[in-house]
Design a protein around this motif. Structure first.
Motif, PDB file in Angstrom:
ATOM      1  N   VAL A  63     129.874 139.595 -37.337  1.00  0.00           N
ATOM      2  CA  VAL A  63     128.531 139.504 -36.766  1.00  0.00           C
ATOM      3  C   VAL A  63     127.912 138.238 -37.329  1.00  0.00           C
ATOM      4  CG1 VAL A  63     126.261 140.574 -36.684  1.00  0.00           C
ATOM      5  CG2 VAL A  63     128.324 141.998 -36.681  1.00  0.00           C
ATOM      6  N   CYS A  64     127.366 137.394 -36.460  1.00  0.00           N
ATOM      7  CA  CYS A  64     126.844 136.145 -36.990  1.00  0.00           C
ATOM      8  C   CYS A  64     125.554 135.764 -36.289  1.00  0.00           C
ATOM      9  CB  CYS A  64     127.863 135.022 -36.842  1.00  0.00           C
ATOM     10  SG  CYS A  64     127.361 133.547 -37.739  1.00  0.00           S
ATOM     11  N   SER A  65     124.594 135.299 -37.075  1.00  0.00           N
ATOM     12  CA  SER A  65     123.331 134.920 -36.471  1.00  0.00           C
ATOM     13  C   SER A  65     123.288 133.432 -36.144  1.00  0.00           C
ATOM     14  CB  SER A  65     122.180 135.300 -37.405  1.00  0.00           C
ATOM     15  OG  SER A  65     122.395 134.712 -38.663  1.00  0.00           O
ATOM     16  N   TYR A  66     124.358 132.724 -36.450  1.00  0.00           N
ATOM     17  CA  TYR A  66     124.420 131.305 -36.099  1.00  0.00           C
ATOM     18  C   TYR A  66     125.167 131.132 -34.786  1.00  0.00           C
ATOM     19  CZ  TYR A  66     122.943 129.837 -40.829  1.00  0.00           C
ATOM     20  OH  TYR A  66     122.263 129.613 -41.987  1.00  0.00           O
ATOM     21  N   ASP A  67     125.125 129.925 -34.276  1.00  0.00           N
ATOM     22  CA  ASP A  67     125.736 129.687 -32.982  1.00  0.00           C
ATOM     23  C   ASP A  67     126.539 128.386 -32.970  1.00  0.00           C
ATOM     24  OD1 ASP A  67     126.163 130.842 -30.508  1.00  0.00           O
ATOM     25  OD2 ASP A  67     124.658 129.567 -29.543  1.00  0.00           O
ATOM     26  N   CYS A  68     127.424 128.238 -33.937  1.00  0.00           N
ATOM     27  CA  CYS A  68     128.204 127.000 -34.050  1.00  0.00           C
ATOM     28  C   CYS A  68     129.112 126.840 -32.830  1.00  0.00           C
ATOM     29  CB  CYS A  68     129.046 127.022 -35.315  1.00  0.00           C
ATOM     30  SG  CYS A  68     128.084 127.430 -36.774  1.00  0.00           S
ATOM     31  N   ALA A  69     129.100 125.641 -32.284  1.00  0.00           N
ATOM     32  CA  ALA A  69     129.753 125.409 -30.997  1.00  0.00           C
ATOM     33  C   ALA A  69     131.251 125.699 -31.013  1.00  0.00           C
ATOM     34  CB  ALA A  69     129.515 123.966 -30.569  1.00  0.00           C
ATOM     35  N   TYR A  70     131.903 125.455 -32.144  1.00  0.00           N
ATOM     36  CA  TYR A  70     133.366 125.491 -32.194  1.00  0.00           C
ATOM     37  C   TYR A  70     133.925 126.856 -32.567  1.00  0.00           C
ATOM     38  CZ  TYR A  70     131.962 125.184 -37.006  1.00  0.00           C
ATOM     39  OH  TYR A  70     131.349 125.437 -38.195  1.00  0.00           O
ATOM     40  N   CYS A  71     133.048 127.835 -32.864  1.00  0.00           N
ATOM     41  CA  CYS A  71     133.509 129.048 -33.542  1.00  0.00           C
ATOM     42  C   CYS A  71     133.567 130.241 -32.609  1.00  0.00           C
ATOM     43  CB  CYS A  71     132.583 129.338 -34.712  1.00  0.00           C
ATOM     44  SG  CYS A  71     132.951 130.877 -35.550  1.00  0.00           S
ATOM     45  N   VAL A  72     134.628 131.054 -32.755  1.00  0.00           N
ATOM     46  CA  VAL A  72     134.744 132.280 -31.948  1.00  0.00           C
ATOM     47  C   VAL A  72     133.630 133.274 -32.234  1.00  0.00           C
ATOM     48  CG1 VAL A  72     136.952 133.082 -31.071  1.00  0.00           C
ATOM     49  CG2 VAL A  72     136.694 132.688 -33.533  1.00  0.00           C
ATOM     50  N   ASN A  73     133.129 133.268 -33.449  1.00  0.00           N
ATOM     51  CA  ASN A  73     132.181 134.307 -33.852  1.00  0.00           C
ATOM     52  C   ASN A  73     130.734 133.976 -33.536  1.00  0.00           C
ATOM     53  OD1 ASN A  73     134.398 135.622 -35.054  1.00  0.00           O
ATOM     54  ND2 ASN A  73     134.169 134.321 -36.863  1.00  0.00           N
ATOM     55  N   ARG A  74     130.490 132.833 -32.938  1.00  0.00           N
ATOM     56  CA  ARG A  74     129.106 132.429 -32.656  1.00  0.00           C
ATOM     57  C   ARG A  74     128.384 133.545 -31.916  1.00  0.00           C
ATOM     58  NH1 ARG A  74     129.479 128.136 -27.797  1.00  0.00           N
ATOM     59  NH2 ARG A  74     127.343 127.912 -28.505  1.00  0.00           N
ATOM     60  N   ARG A  75     127.071 133.616 -32.159  1.00  0.00           N
ATOM     61  CA  ARG A  75     126.354 134.787 -31.640  1.00  0.00           C
ATOM     62  C   ARG A  75     126.368 134.858 -30.117  1.00  0.00           C
ATOM     63  NH1 ARG A  75     121.718 131.702 -33.299  1.00  0.00           N
ATOM     64  NH2 ARG A  75     120.930 130.728 -31.408  1.00  0.00           N
ATOM     65  N   SER A 109     132.766 135.460 -44.255  1.00  0.00           N
ATOM     66  CA  SER A 109     131.958 136.316 -43.394  1.00  0.00           C
ATOM     67  C   SER A 109     131.118 135.501 -42.432  1.00  0.00           C
ATOM     68  CB  SER A 109     131.027 137.183 -44.251  1.00  0.00           C
ATOM     69  OG  SER A 109     130.286 138.045 -43.417  1.00  0.00           O
ATOM     70  N   GLY A 110     130.775 136.126 -41.319  1.00  0.00           N
ATOM     71  CA  GLY A 110     129.756 135.546 -40.459  1.00  0.00           C
ATOM     72  C   GLY A 110     128.417 135.668 -41.179  1.00  0.00           C
ATOM     73  N   VAL A 111     127.431 134.951 -40.680  1.00  0.00           N
ATOM     74  CA  VAL A 111     126.137 134.997 -41.358  1.00  0.00           C
ATOM     75  C   VAL A 111     125.361 136.227 -40.897  1.00  0.00           C
ATOM     76  CG1 VAL A 111     123.977 133.775 -41.797  1.00  0.00           C
ATOM     77  CG2 VAL A 111     126.101 132.491 -41.518  1.00  0.00           C
ATOM     78  N   LEU A 112     125.307 137.220 -41.778  1.00  0.00           N
ATOM     79  CA  LEU A 112     124.539 138.433 -41.492  1.00  0.00           C
ATOM     80  C   LEU A 112     123.098 138.127 -41.865  1.00  0.00           C
ATOM     81  CD1 LEU A 112     127.021 140.772 -43.325  1.00  0.00           C
ATOM     82  CD2 LEU A 112     126.559 140.920 -40.876  1.00  0.00           C
ATOM     83  N   GLU A 180     122.575 125.023 -36.971  1.00  0.00           N
ATOM     84  CA  GLU A 180     121.934 125.874 -37.976  1.00  0.00           C
ATOM     85  C   GLU A 180     122.453 125.585 -39.372  1.00  0.00           C
ATOM     86  OE1 GLU A 180     121.737 129.344 -34.752  1.00  0.00           O
ATOM     87  OE2 GLU A 180     123.223 127.802 -35.136  1.00  0.00           O
ATOM     88  N   LYS A 181     123.681 125.089 -39.421  1.00  0.00           N
ATOM     89  CA  LYS A 181     124.259 124.807 -40.732  1.00  0.00           C
ATOM     90  C   LYS A 181     123.765 123.486 -41.289  1.00  0.00           C
ATOM     91  CE  LYS A 181     128.533 127.344 -40.714  1.00  0.00           C
ATOM     92  NZ  LYS A 181     129.988 127.251 -40.602  1.00  0.00           N
ATOM     93  N   ALA A 182     123.359 122.593 -40.381  1.00  0.00           N
ATOM     94  CA  ALA A 182     123.018 121.243 -40.806  1.00  0.00           C
ATOM     95  C   ALA A 182     121.806 121.223 -41.727  1.00  0.00           C
ATOM     96  CB  ALA A 182     122.791 120.350 -39.594  1.00  0.00           C
TER      97      ALA A 182
END
Ligand code: SF4
Lengths: 469, 286
Positions: A63-75, A109-112, A180-182
């Motif tokens: 579960v992740c609250s970020y939305d990184c373009a390259y990642c499968v887990n993006r929200r 972990s994803g960012v909870l 969001e990480k930047a």
């Protein structure tokens, strides 16, 4: 949800992480407690992609609250989500460990909610494993930039290794692809962890009682290669400074594998595995072979040659330092001979005390001469049939690489390979098509080509003058 | 003995024990000769062109060799000899004798004369044995049996059980386990206090627990999931993990052959069972 399903989801979400190593720390076994760690690390299996499995590499939650373009887990991706309870994770780790499947746990972990909340959950899970289960195996935890220093400390005393991923080789790409990480750079917490490790090391050295260790196996980081435009030059300089300034143990590269479609990202196609491979070779040269980053790559040629490895490339560019007389040159120079590894160099050093080495002896020592033979002499003589000339050496070495590639090894990027081969050959200009002839002043490396056959005297460089026939 | 045999190097025959091997070394020094090989009596196709000298194992001679090696070359060198002795290489006897004939004459530093054929051959066998032992540290898989013992069956190319027991006994000191080397008929047994070796052939073991079934399928799932399809590279996989080890690794069982029993026990339940069983061994019901 069944544990089996959670495991599937959370392992699948973790598989793109590359930093699966269990090295860097010795922890002796203690009676009554499960586990130990050996500093060399142990690989317990190899998955179908040929990568080592040494740790249970898993997410606590995808579960992740970020939305990184390259990642499968993006929200914004619609994928099944799962979260382990601390107990489930501990049972799984212990169960696998007892069966000798793994050396320990690699938890990320994803960012909870936010970084602090996530790190707290991770700390809880690891605390349970360490304290209640008394687990003494290896633990690597990924920390999220933006985590507060207090939590980093809490995490750092529980685990062996911490990694903070810088994700992309430049701030600009990070902003673009992981906005969001930047906001919170990974460099600051890295420096914090570095200082913690230093202070802890001092403390432990000066104190007579046993002190808790803080990140004893050091920190590592990871960046994605090929999803953003940075050159190898940029990447290697960055990793050199990560090693030097932030005292990282490892910098991992991960060839970008398209999992999302996004106009900002390269289209699905060949995974740049060869590039990743070359970067790792360059990385090894810096870490184990005493090379400075500026010797490996320069601004004018900002990408590593895909056709030959960086060490061969360096040797060809510094052909005046060769041939190396294996019976004489110092250890540092042995390490610089293409095809000679750390073990080989040490064995040569050892063996030549007793006798002066011939080519047969080198073979017996386990030195593969395939590449080395072009760059060495034994008692002033070249191996049979070696033409000491950078143009023809380059030709031979690339032919070797081509044959290997045709056999289907490494990367399957034949098209790229051929394209570059053509380019590079063209750069040779007149040199193309004149193998066997004595080269004139046209080496692509701006050096005098010296045709030296096996029977001819060597160029009388100082060290060699004495042994030349 | 005919004339042909007189100048041929003899082959020593020994009983296959370490003491026997060391006695053979003693004899080689006493007779000032380098035997072609020291071979185990029953493992040999005798050839007419060699002369054979049976060696009578003599504990006293063996001990003199041991003491001599330790004094002259150090403890480490003696350990290395024991390690080479564990090899399956039929030539190991000759390798050990020639190594000692050279190094005992030249002294301690000569163990590093890697280009010398005698030293080199020895180092090579030594390396193979340590490599095999390391493979075992990597690929040994334990399965929990009904009697509470964690059991592993291996088929290494050298008799490395004595070399790996210490490693496992340290990290797994909370669980009784047994490593059964089916090829060499040797088992290492650990009872949570100490470990020892027992001769064992064709042993029968109790069934696995259900917790075990559950963990194996969890591990198989993890193993299959963690691979990145786009990077599939079987050559690389086999280089690091040769196929000969796959037979004893549960994650290598092809999916269709995996345990087909209904997975009633989830690992959480499994864990509960495990905890229950830890208090009262032997009573887990199926
Ligand atoms: S923070 Fe970004 S990279 Fe990490 S799990 Fe979330 S979306 Fe993926």
């Amino acid at each position: 949800m069944e544990l089996l399903d959670k495991l599937t989801i959370l392992a699948d979400a973790a598989k793109y992480d590359v930093a699966c190593t269990s090295c860097g720390v010795n922890r002796a076994a203690v009676k009554g407690q499960l586990g130990a760690a050996t500093s060399a690390g142990i690989c317990h299996s190899f998955s179908a992609d040929g990568r080592c499995i040494t740790l249970l590499k898993i997410l606590l939650s995808n579960v992740c609250s970020y939305d990184c373009a390259y990642c499968v887990n993006r929200r914004s991706n619609e994928v099944p989500r799962a979260t382990f309870s601390a107990r489930e994770l501990a049972e799984l780790t212990i169960g696998f460990y007892r069966r000798n499947y793994i050396e320990g746990l690699f938890l990320s972990s994803g960012v909870l909610k936010n970084p602090d909340y996530t790190t707290e959950r991770m700390c809880e899970a690891i605390y349970l494993l360490r304290e209640e289960y008394g687990f003494r195996g290896y633990i690597h935890a990924k920390a999220i930039p933006g985590t507060s220093p207090e939590l980093l400390v809490r995490l750092g005393v529980l685990v062996d290794r911490v990694s903070l991923n810088i994700e992309f080789p430049s701030e600009k790409s990070l902003k673009l692809l992981a906005p969001e990480k930047a906001g919170a750079s990974a460099l600051k917490p890295m420096a914090f962890v570095r200082d913690g490790i230093r202070a802890n090391y001092q403390d432990r050295r000066l104190s007579t009682v046993r002190r808790t260790r803080f990140v004893p196996a050091g920190q590592s980081t990871q960046m994605i290669i090929g999803a953003s435009p940075e050159s190898d030059y940029h990447i290697l300089r960055l990793s050199a400074s990560l090693y030097q300034r932030l005292e990282l143990q490892r910098v991992f590269f991960s060839a970008y594998i398209p999992v999302n479609t996004n106009p900002l990202l390269p289209a699905p196609g060949a995974v740049p595995l060869l590039r990743e491979h070359r970067l790792y070779q360059a990385d090894w040269l810096m870490r184990f072979y005493g090379f400075d980053v500026n010797e490996i790559i320069d601004e004018e040629h900002p990408f590593l040659d895909p056709l030959i490895d960086p060490k061969c490339n360096w040797a060809l560019n510094h052909i005046d330092q060769f041939p190396a007389e294996v019976n004489r040159v110092p250890y540092e120079m042995l390490l610089r001979i293409p095809g000679v590894g750390v073990r080989g160099a040490k064995r040569i050093l050892c063996a030549r005390r007793e006798r002066s080495l011939r080519f047969e002896d080198l073979k017996r020592l386990g030195i593969t001469l395939k590449r080395a033979k072009y760059f060495i002499t034994c008692n002033g003589r070249f191996a049979k049939g070696v033409l000491f000339d950078p143009v023809s050496i380059y030709r031979e070495l690339t032919a070797q690489a081509k044959r290997r590639r045709l056999k289907g090894a490494v990367d399957g990027q034949l098209s790229l390979f051929d394209a570059v081969a053509g380019e590079r050959e063209a750069a040779f200009g007149v040199a193309v098509g004149m193998s066997g002839q004595a080269p004139r002043n046209m080496s692509p490396y701006g050096l005098q080509g010296n045709a030296v056959g096996s029977r001819q005297a060597l160029p009388a460089s100082g060290a060699l003058a004495k042994v030349a026939p | 003995m005919n004339a042909l045999m007189d100048d041929a190097q003899p082959v020593y025959l020994y009983d296959g024990t370490l003491e026997g091997m060391l006695t053979a070394v003693f004899e080689a020094f006493a007779r000032r000769e380098a035997p072609l090989n020291v071979a185990q009596e029953h493992c040999l196709q005798q050839s007419l062109l060699c002369s054979y000298i049976p060696i009578l194992t003599d504990a006293e001679k063996a001990e003199r060799v041991q003491v001599g090696v330790i004094n002259k070359l150090g403890e480490r060198a003696y350990d290395n000899i024991k390690q080479v002795f564990l090899s399956d290489d039929g030539e190991k006897g000759g390798v050990i004798v020639r190594y000692l004939l050279y190094t005992m004459r030249k002294g301690r530093g000569s163990c590093a004369h890697l280009a010398n054929p005698a030293v080199n051959a020895f180092e090579e066998v030594l390396r193979q044995v340590s490599k095999e032992a390391h493979y075992m540290l990597q690929f040994v898989r334990f399965a929990q049996l009904r009697n509470g013992v964690y059991f592993s069956r291996i088929e290494p190319k050298a008799s490395v059980v004595p070399l790996i027991m210490g490693h496992f006994a340290a990290r797994f000191n909370v669980q009784p386990f047994m490593i059964y080397d089916a090829r060499h008929g040797l088992s290492g047994v650990f009872d949570t206090e100490r470990w020892w070796l027992v001769d064992a052939r064709d042993i029968q073991v109790p069934e696995q627990t259900m917790v075990e079934d559950a963990f194996q399928s969890l591990w198989q799932t993890f193993y299959d999931t963690i691979a990145i399809e786009e990077r599939r590279n079987p050559t690389c996989q086999r280089n690091f993990m040769p196929k000969r080890f796959w037979g004893t690794m549960c994650e290598q069982i092809p999916p269709q052959l995996r345990n087909l029993r209904p997975k009633t026990a989830t690992p959480t339940q499994a864990a509960k069972q495990l905890a229950a069983r830890n208090q009262t061994p032997h009573v887990l019901s199926a």
